[in-house]
Write a protein that holds these residues in place. Sequence first.
Motif, PDB file in Angstrom:
ATOM      1  N   THR A   1       0.825  -1.214   0.000  1.00  0.00           N
ATOM      2  CA  THR A   1       0.000   0.000   0.000  1.00  0.00           C
ATOM      3  C   THR A   1       0.858   1.263   0.000  1.00  0.00           C
ATOM      4  O   THR A   1       0.337   2.358   0.116  1.00  0.00           O
ATOM      5  N   ASP A   2       2.169   1.092  -0.135  1.00  0.00           N
ATOM      6  CA  ASP A   2       3.067   2.239  -0.138  1.00  0.00           C
ATOM      7  C   ASP A   2       2.924   3.002  -1.454  1.00  0.00           C
ATOM      8  O   ASP A   2       3.267   2.487  -2.514  1.00  0.00           O
ATOM      9  N   VAL A   3       2.416   4.231  -1.396  1.00  0.00           N
ATOM     10  CA  VAL A   3       2.101   5.002  -2.599  1.00  0.00           C
ATOM     11  C   VAL A   3       3.335   5.298  -3.440  1.00  0.00           C
ATOM     12  O   VAL A   3       3.335   5.121  -4.666  1.00  0.00           O
ATOM     13  N   GLU A   4       4.410   5.753  -2.814  1.00  0.00           N
ATOM     14  CA  GLU A   4       5.622   6.106  -3.548  1.00  0.00           C
ATOM     15  C   GLU A   4       6.221   4.883  -4.219  1.00  0.00           C
ATOM     16  O   GLU A   4       6.648   4.933  -5.378  1.00  0.00           O
ATOM     17  N   PHE A   5       6.234   3.750  -3.515  1.00  0.00           N
ATOM     18  CA  PHE A   5       6.754   2.523  -4.108  1.00  0.00           C
ATOM     19  C   PHE A   5       5.904   2.096  -5.290  1.00  0.00           C
ATOM     20  O   PHE A   5       6.425   1.729  -6.343  1.00  0.00           O
ATOM     21  N   ASN A   6       4.585   2.127  -5.128  1.00  0.00           N
ATOM     22  CA  ASN A   6       3.689   1.722  -6.214  1.00  0.00           C
ATOM     23  C   ASN A   6       3.904   2.581  -7.457  1.00  0.00           C
ATOM     24  O   ASN A   6       3.858   2.086  -8.588  1.00  0.00           O
ATOM     25  N   ARG A   7       4.114   3.879  -7.251  1.00  0.00           N
ATOM     26  CA  ARG A   7       4.337   4.788  -8.382  1.00  0.00           C
ATOM     27  C   ARG A   7       5.635   4.434  -9.091  1.00  0.00           C
ATOM     28  O   ARG A   7       5.672   4.301 -10.324  1.00  0.00           O
ATOM     29  N   LYS A   8       6.691   4.269  -8.329  1.00  0.00           N
ATOM     30  CA  LYS A   8       8.012   3.988  -8.906  1.00  0.00           C
ATOM     31  C   LYS A   8       8.057   2.609  -9.574  1.00  0.00           C
ATOM     32  O   LYS A   8       8.443   2.475 -10.736  1.00  0.00           O
ATOM     33  N   ALA A   9       7.641   1.584  -8.825  1.00  0.00           N
ATOM     34  CA  ALA A   9       7.693   0.218  -9.356  1.00  0.00           C
ATOM     35  C   ALA A   9       6.699   0.036 -10.502  1.00  0.00           C
ATOM     36  O   ALA A   9       6.986  -0.670 -11.472  1.00  0.00           O
ATOM     37  N   GLY A  10       5.537   0.668 -10.386  1.00  0.00           N
ATOM     38  CA  GLY A  10       4.531   0.556 -11.429  1.00  0.00           C
ATOM     39  C   GLY A  10       5.014   1.113 -12.752  1.00  0.00           C
ATOM     40  O   GLY A  10       4.747   0.533 -13.820  1.00  0.00           O
ATOM     41  N   GLN A  11       5.750   2.218 -12.721  1.00  0.00           N
ATOM     42  CA  GLN A  11       6.273   2.819 -13.945  1.00  0.00           C
ATOM     43  C   GLN A  11       7.340   1.935 -14.569  1.00  0.00           C
ATOM     44  O   GLN A  11       7.393   1.765 -15.799  1.00  0.00           O
ATOM     45  N   ILE A  12       8.184   1.331 -13.725  1.00  0.00           N
ATOM     46  CA  ILE A  12       9.224   0.430 -14.236  1.00  0.00           C
ATOM     47  C   ILE A  12       8.585  -0.790 -14.889  1.00  0.00           C
ATOM     48  O   ILE A  12       8.984  -1.210 -15.981  1.00  0.00           O
ATOM     49  N   LEU A  13       7.574  -1.354 -14.217  1.00  0.00           N
ATOM     50  CA  LEU A  13       6.893  -2.514 -14.779  1.00  0.00           C
ATOM     51  C   LEU A  13       6.220  -2.155 -16.095  1.00  0.00           C
ATOM     52  O   LEU A  13       6.279  -2.920 -17.064  1.00  0.00           O
ATOM     53  N   LYS A  14       5.597  -0.989 -16.162  1.00  0.00           N
ATOM     54  CA  LYS A  14       4.946  -0.541 -17.391  1.00  0.00           C
ATOM     55  C   LYS A  14       5.949  -0.437 -18.527  1.00  0.00           C
ATOM     56  O   LYS A  14       5.678  -0.867 -19.665  1.00  0.00           O
ATOM     57  N   ASP A  15       7.129   0.111 -18.236  1.00  0.00           N
ATOM     58  CA  ASP A  15       8.175   0.236 -19.254  1.00  0.00           C
ATOM     59  C   ASP A  15       8.654  -1.145 -19.715  1.00  0.00           C
ATOM     60  O   ASP A  15       8.903  -1.352 -20.910  1.00  0.00           O
TER      61      ASP A  15
END
Length: 217
Positions: A154-168
């Motif tokens: 549920t960590d917002v900053e982690f989700n943003r960072k990791a989510g962008q990497i996964l998307k790429d």
Amino acid sequence: MIEFDNVSKSFWTGKQHKVILDRASFRVEIGKSMGILAANGTGKTTLINMMAGLEKPDEGVIRKTSRVSFPLGFMGGVNSKHSAKENCRYVARLYQLDPDYVESFCRWVCGLGEYFDLPIATYSSGMKARFSFSLLLSIEFDIYLIDEGMPSTTDVEFNRKAGQILKDRLASATVVIVSHSAKTLEKFCRSAAVLRNGKLYQFETLEEATALYEYQA
């Protein structure tokens, strides 16, 4: 590519014989992400673990000609007595990668601070999920496996960072995701299959799969 050739898998629950796959044959091609709709308790995690090579079929053959990830959130290869630093350097050597790079990448993505150098046994479930996701992202695979039942964060900053990497990563990789929700699959794939009573029914579109999945659900 991942190919299941006449694969069967079942196990005894203590009360009944549970069939996960019954002589199933299908193929996941590179460049064609695949979603699998399955109700809870039908064997979603077992199926994704078989694709990763973590579980063996009772019968049939599973072939892999591509670099397939371990399931998102999988902690089975991590030693909880060791720190995140020690674990990621060990995994880096297994995949013949630079341990310094993998350590630096994971340390930056998961954002655990001083806990990164402490035993994983001291982590909360959210911290463990962040580390395992970071470890997955540190290695580039041809096919990424995602089980919706795996731990989340549920960590917002982690989700943003990791989510962008996964998307790429997924822009040039293939994903296989198992879920009980069609809406979850929409984010990753256009074609899908339905796992029901040990049979895997494949469709060209997610809409067709959803229609079968919701019929007599």
